[in-house]
Design a protein around this motif. Structure first.
Motif, PDB file in Angstrom:
ATOM      1  N   ALA A  84      31.822  94.995  42.124  1.00  0.00           N
ATOM      2  CA  ALA A  84      30.679  94.414  42.857  1.00  0.00           C
ATOM      3  C   ALA A  84      29.562  95.449  42.895  1.00  0.00           C
ATOM      4  N   LYS A  85      28.534  95.241  42.086  1.00  0.00           N
ATOM      5  CA  LYS A  85      27.532  96.306  41.899  1.00  0.00           C
ATOM      6  C   LYS A  85      26.510  96.365  43.028  1.00  0.00           C
ATOM      7  N   VAL A  86      26.740  95.622  44.095  1.00  0.00           N
ATOM      8  CA  VAL A  86      25.747  95.600  45.174  1.00  0.00           C
ATOM      9  C   VAL A  86      25.547  96.988  45.800  1.00  0.00           C
ATOM     10  N   LEU A  87      26.571  97.828  45.791  1.00  0.00           N
ATOM     11  CA  LEU A  87      26.427  99.221  46.246  1.00  0.00           C
ATOM     12  C   LEU A  87      27.138 100.135  45.252  1.00  0.00           C
ATOM     13  N   TYR A 120      17.944  97.669  51.165  1.00  0.00           N
ATOM     14  CA  TYR A 120      17.257  96.400  50.893  1.00  0.00           C
ATOM     15  C   TYR A 120      17.435  96.043  49.428  1.00  0.00           C
ATOM     16  N   THR A 121      17.843  94.773  49.185  1.00  0.00           N
ATOM     17  CA  THR A 121      18.054  94.367  47.798  1.00  0.00           C
ATOM     18  C   THR A 121      17.625  92.929  47.609  1.00  0.00           C
ATOM     19  N   ASP A 122      18.094  92.304  46.504  1.00  0.00           N
ATOM     20  CA  ASP A 122      17.639  90.929  46.218  1.00  0.00           C
ATOM     21  C   ASP A 122      18.582  89.873  46.783  1.00  0.00           C
ATOM     22  N   VAL A 123      19.605  90.286  47.515  1.00  0.00           N
ATOM     23  CA  VAL A 123      20.451  89.340  48.252  1.00  0.00           C
ATOM     24  C   VAL A 123      20.426  89.768  49.721  1.00  0.00           C
ATOM     25  N   ASP A 124      20.745  88.828  50.610  1.00  0.00           N
ATOM     26  CA  ASP A 124      20.581  89.161  52.034  1.00  0.00           C
ATOM     27  C   ASP A 124      21.856  89.717  52.653  1.00  0.00           C
ATOM     28  N   GLY A 125      22.727  90.305  51.827  1.00  0.00           N
ATOM     29  CA  GLY A 125      23.919  90.945  52.367  1.00  0.00           C
ATOM     30  C   GLY A 125      25.024  91.002  51.339  1.00  0.00           C
ATOM     31  N   VAL A 126      26.201  91.428  51.790  1.00  0.00           N
ATOM     32  CA  VAL A 126      27.373  91.454  50.919  1.00  0.00           C
ATOM     33  C   VAL A 126      28.063  90.101  51.067  1.00  0.00           C
ATOM     34  N   TYR A 127      28.371  89.498  49.945  1.00  0.00           N
ATOM     35  CA  TYR A 127      28.990  88.177  49.925  1.00  0.00           C
ATOM     36  C   TYR A 127      30.472  88.265  49.573  1.00  0.00           C
ATOM     37  N   THR A 128      31.175  87.171  49.847  1.00  0.00           N
ATOM     38  CA  THR A 128      32.608  87.110  49.547  1.00  0.00           C
ATOM     39  C   THR A 128      32.878  87.291  48.054  1.00  0.00           C
ATOM     40  N   THR A 129      31.902  86.958  47.221  1.00  0.00           N
ATOM     41  CA  THR A 129      31.936  87.342  45.803  1.00  0.00           C
ATOM     42  C   THR A 129      30.494  87.334  45.309  1.00  0.00           C
ATOM     43  N   ASP A 130      30.278  87.725  44.061  1.00  0.00           N
ATOM     44  CA  ASP A 130      28.905  87.767  43.546  1.00  0.00           C
ATOM     45  C   ASP A 130      28.274  86.371  43.631  1.00  0.00           C
ATOM     46  N   PRO A 131      27.236  86.217  44.446  1.00  0.00           N
ATOM     47  CA  PRO A 131      26.641  84.888  44.611  1.00  0.00           C
ATOM     48  C   PRO A 131      26.016  84.339  43.318  1.00  0.00           C
ATOM     49  N   ARG A 132      25.802  85.222  42.336  1.00  0.00           N
ATOM     50  CA  ARG A 132      25.272  84.719  41.059  1.00  0.00           C
ATOM     51  C   ARG A 132      26.341  83.968  40.280  1.00  0.00           C
ATOM     52  N   ILE A 133      27.611  84.263  40.564  1.00  0.00           N
ATOM     53  CA  ILE A 133      28.713  83.605  39.860  1.00  0.00           C
ATOM     54  C   ILE A 133      29.218  82.403  40.656  1.00  0.00           C
ATOM     55  N   MET A 158      15.332 103.680  54.751  1.00  0.00           N
ATOM     56  CA  MET A 158      15.223 102.353  54.138  1.00  0.00           C
ATOM     57  C   MET A 158      15.243 102.532  52.628  1.00  0.00           C
ATOM     58  N   LYS A 159      16.181 101.861  51.935  1.00  0.00           N
ATOM     59  CA  LYS A 159      16.242 101.983  50.472  1.00  0.00           C
ATOM     60  C   LYS A 159      15.872 100.656  49.813  1.00  0.00           C
ATOM     61  N   PHE A 160      15.022 100.721  48.806  1.00  0.00           N
ATOM     62  CA  PHE A 160      14.603  99.510  48.102  1.00  0.00           C
ATOM     63  C   PHE A 160      15.004  99.609  46.636  1.00  0.00           C
ATOM     64  N   GLY A 161      15.784  98.635  46.157  1.00  0.00           N
ATOM     65  CA  GLY A 161      16.290  98.634  44.782  1.00  0.00           C
ATOM     66  C   GLY A 161      15.259  98.104  43.796  1.00  0.00           C
ATOM     67  N   GLY A 162      15.643  98.088  42.533  1.00  0.00           N
ATOM     68  CA  GLY A 162      14.724  97.773  41.433  1.00  0.00           C
ATOM     69  C   GLY A 162      13.991  96.446  41.565  1.00  0.00           C
ATOM     70  N   THR A 163      14.725  95.371  41.911  1.00  0.00           N
ATOM     71  CA  THR A 163      14.046  94.070  41.995  1.00  0.00           C
ATOM     72  C   THR A 163      13.099  94.038  43.184  1.00  0.00           C
TER      73      THR A 163
HETATM   74  P1  ADP Z   1      19.301  96.766  43.574  1.00  0.00           P
HETATM   75  O1  ADP Z   1      18.411  96.736  42.382  1.00  0.00           O
HETATM   76  O2  ADP Z   1      18.619  96.353  44.816  1.00  0.00           O
HETATM   77  O3  ADP Z   1      20.055  98.039  43.717  1.00  0.00           O
HETATM   78  P2  ADP Z   1      21.649  95.492  42.428  1.00  0.00           P
HETATM   79  O4  ADP Z   1      21.358  94.548  41.310  1.00  0.00           O
HETATM   80  O5  ADP Z   1      22.150  96.841  42.092  1.00  0.00           O
HETATM   81  O6  ADP Z   1      20.340  95.572  43.345  1.00  0.00           O
HETATM   82  O7  ADP Z   1      22.685  94.813  43.443  1.00  0.00           O
HETATM   83  C1  ADP Z   1      22.447  93.535  43.967  1.00  0.00           C
HETATM   84  C2  ADP Z   1      23.220  92.503  43.151  1.00  0.00           C
HETATM   85  O8  ADP Z   1      24.617  92.698  43.327  1.00  0.00           O
HETATM   86  C3  ADP Z   1      23.008  91.062  43.593  1.00  0.00           C
HETATM   87  O9  ADP Z   1      21.895  90.475  42.988  1.00  0.00           O
HETATM   88  C4  ADP Z   1      24.312  90.384  43.180  1.00  0.00           C
HETATM   89  O10 ADP Z   1      24.191  89.620  41.999  1.00  0.00           O
HETATM   90  C5  ADP Z   1      25.262  91.534  42.899  1.00  0.00           C
HETATM   91  N1  ADP Z   1      26.545  91.386  43.600  1.00  0.00           N
HETATM   92  C6  ADP Z   1      27.766  91.525  43.033  1.00  0.00           C
HETATM   93  N2  ADP Z   1      28.739  91.296  43.902  1.00  0.00           N
HETATM   94  C7  ADP Z   1      28.136  91.024  45.093  1.00  0.00           C
HETATM   95  C8  ADP Z   1      28.629  90.699  46.381  1.00  0.00           C
HETATM   96  N3  ADP Z   1      29.925  90.629  46.652  1.00  0.00           N
HETATM   97  N4  ADP Z   1      27.713  90.475  47.366  1.00  0.00           N
HETATM   98  C9  ADP Z   1      26.394  90.545  47.122  1.00  0.00           C
HETATM   99  N5  ADP Z   1      25.882  90.845  45.904  1.00  0.00           N
HETATM  100  C10 ADP Z   1      26.727  91.078  44.895  1.00  0.00           C
END
Ligand code: ADP
Ligand code: ASP
Ligand code: MG
Length: 424
Positions: A215-218, A179-192, A6-11
């Motif tokens: 996409a910095k999610v991974l 584990y991160t601050d979004v509940d999965g990978v989205y079709t694009t960055d949900p913040r945008i 289980m990995k937990f990111g900064g937020t």
């Molecule tokens: P952590 O600190 O858990 O590693 P990151 O900030 O590195 O978290 O990654 C999570 C963030 O990635 C989300 O808050 C989101 O804004 C961003 N992000 C960019 N593209 C996507 C995407 N396609 N799906 C989900 N998140 C995305």
């Protein structure tokens, strides 16, 4: 019984309340009878602070490079994860879960010598496996290992994802949950784009493109490792209540599964849109059009560790002179210009122009392999919004388009909508 990383990111570990919450997520899996290793990032903002401190230090007298000592940089920036690992181990102990913290070097996680951007070479998981077998949770610092010089080496920003997947591969874990601050990978960055949809599954290849294209999610390297070692990786939220319904579902946890392409039944033509800010465009005017010129330009840039991305070269009208345009990260422009100037005489060009503040927007989808017209749709949609295209590159499963920075969000939303990705 299974083995889970289980990995937990900064937020997810941003403060003590959240660390206690993470402990409850871990306890849920332990109570279900699983063996658990946890990988943690530094508390949100901590690594940025440490990096700024390191970068603010004066360089050594007589140093031949304009940079600080990367080994000391690693010693500084790796400390953030050490704090979180200790805190989480204590939080776990306080709710009756046997746990101890591990730093990369203690395991050891062996890396190469590229301080600041090291790659994991080998992980000896035997002691972790033994202790997990006795019911102890291993809380491991992400982002770091130990180099051949016996010094701490960090894996590049966002590297805790890679630590987690590499540990999952080494421990032969059944699953790696990011584990991160979004509940999965989205079709694009949900913040945008608030209309972005969560994907239930995404193929390794597409996730690799999404991550590489911004996409910095991974972290990119984590996806490569998951693909090579076939690690079942889920991206899921740490902000859900640990005991919410379905959170402990072993076969189908809530989140996005990164998996083989053939596990995805309903394949869309376009899966997602990614964007990367801070790109710069460099153009060389009237370059000699002869064999060896590209090598003369890009060889020295590579030697200087400058990551060249999009490259556009025209066919010259008279066969003697042509223009060459390419992109580099904005932060590398000055370095790139210096390298080019140094090699001007050998390469042969009249002028060099550069412009920073560009954005690369990319359309990604495995379905593109078998569908024509995907690129044309993008060009038309951007034209209708008055967005000028500066450069284009394509591969089998992606199209990347370079545009001016201020249009980034409009372009992402336009493309998201034109390919039918908006949530209804
Ligand atoms: P952590 O600190 O858990 O590693 P990151 O900030 O590195 O978290 O990654 C999570 C963030 O990635 C989300 O808050 C989101 O804004 C961003 N992000 C960019 N593209 C996507 C995407 N396609 N799906 C989900 N998140 C995305
Ligand atoms: N703490 C490191 C960073 O901020 C590693 C990570 O969070 O993945 O880059
Ligand atoms: Mg991250």
């Amino acid at each position: 019984m299974a083995r889970i990383v289980m990995k937990f990111g900064g937020t997810s570990v941003a403060d003590l309340t959240r660390i206690h919450n993470v402990a409850r997520h871990v306890k849920r899996e332990v109570d279900a009878g699983h063996e658990v290793a946890v990988v943690v990032s530094a508390m949100a903002g901590k690594t940025n602070e440490l990096v700024a401190w390191a970068q603010g230090m004066p360089k050594a007298t007589g140093s031949s490079t304009p940079f600080y000592d990367a080994r000391e940089y690693d010693a500084i920036v790796a400390s953030g994860e050490q704090v979180t690992a200790g805190l989480l181990a204590i939080a776990l102990q306080s709710i009756g879960v046997d746990a101890r913290s591990w730093q990369g070097w203690q395991i050891p996680i062996r890396t190469d010598n590229a301080h600041g951007a090291a790659r994991i070479l080998d992980i000896d998981g035997s002691e972790l496996v033994r202790r997990m077998g006795l019911g102890q949770v291993a809380v491991v610092t992400g982002f770091q290992g130990i180099g051949p010089d016996n010094r701490i080496a960090t894996l590049g920003r966002g590297g805790s994802d890679t630590s987690a997947v590499a540990i999952a591969a080494a421990l032969k874990a059944d699953r790696c949950d990011i584990y991160t601050d979004v509940d999965g990978v989205y079709t694009t960055d949900p913040r945008i784009e608030p209309k972005a949809r969560r994907l239930a599954k995404i193929s390794f290849e597409e996730m690799l493109e999404m991550a590489s294209l911004g996409a910095k999610v991974l972290q990119v390297r984590s996806v490569e490792l998951a693909m090579v070692h076939k690690v079942r990786t889920f991206v899921r939220s740490s902000f859900e209540e640990p005991d919410a319904p379905g959170m402990g579902d072993f076969d189908n946890p809530p989140g996005t599964l990164i998996c083989d392409e053939d596990e995805i039944v309903e394949q869309q033509v376009v899966t997602g849109i990614a964007y990367a800010k801070d790109e710069a465009q460099i153009s060389l005017r009237r370059v000699d059009d002869r064999p060896g010129v590209a090598a003369g330009i890009f060889g020295p840039l590579a030697e200087a560790n400058i990551n060249v991305d999009m490259i556009v070269q025209n066919i010259s009208e008279d066969g003697s002179r042509t223009d060459m345009t390419f992109t580099v990260p904005s932060g590398d422009v000055d370095k790139a210009l210096a390298v080019l100037e140094k090699n001007r005489a050998t390469v042969g060009f009249d002028a060099v122009q550069s412009e920073a503040g560009m954005v690369k927007v990319s359309v990604i989808g495995i379905g593109m392999r078998s569908h024509a017209g995907v690129a044309a749709t993008a060009f038309k949609a951007l034209a209708e919004k008055g967005i000028n295209i500066r450069a284009i590159t394509t591969s089998e499963i992606k199209i990347s388009i370079l545009i001016d920075g201020p249009y980034a969000e409009l372009a992402v939303r336009t493309l998201h909508s034109v390919y039918g990705l908006d949530k209804q």
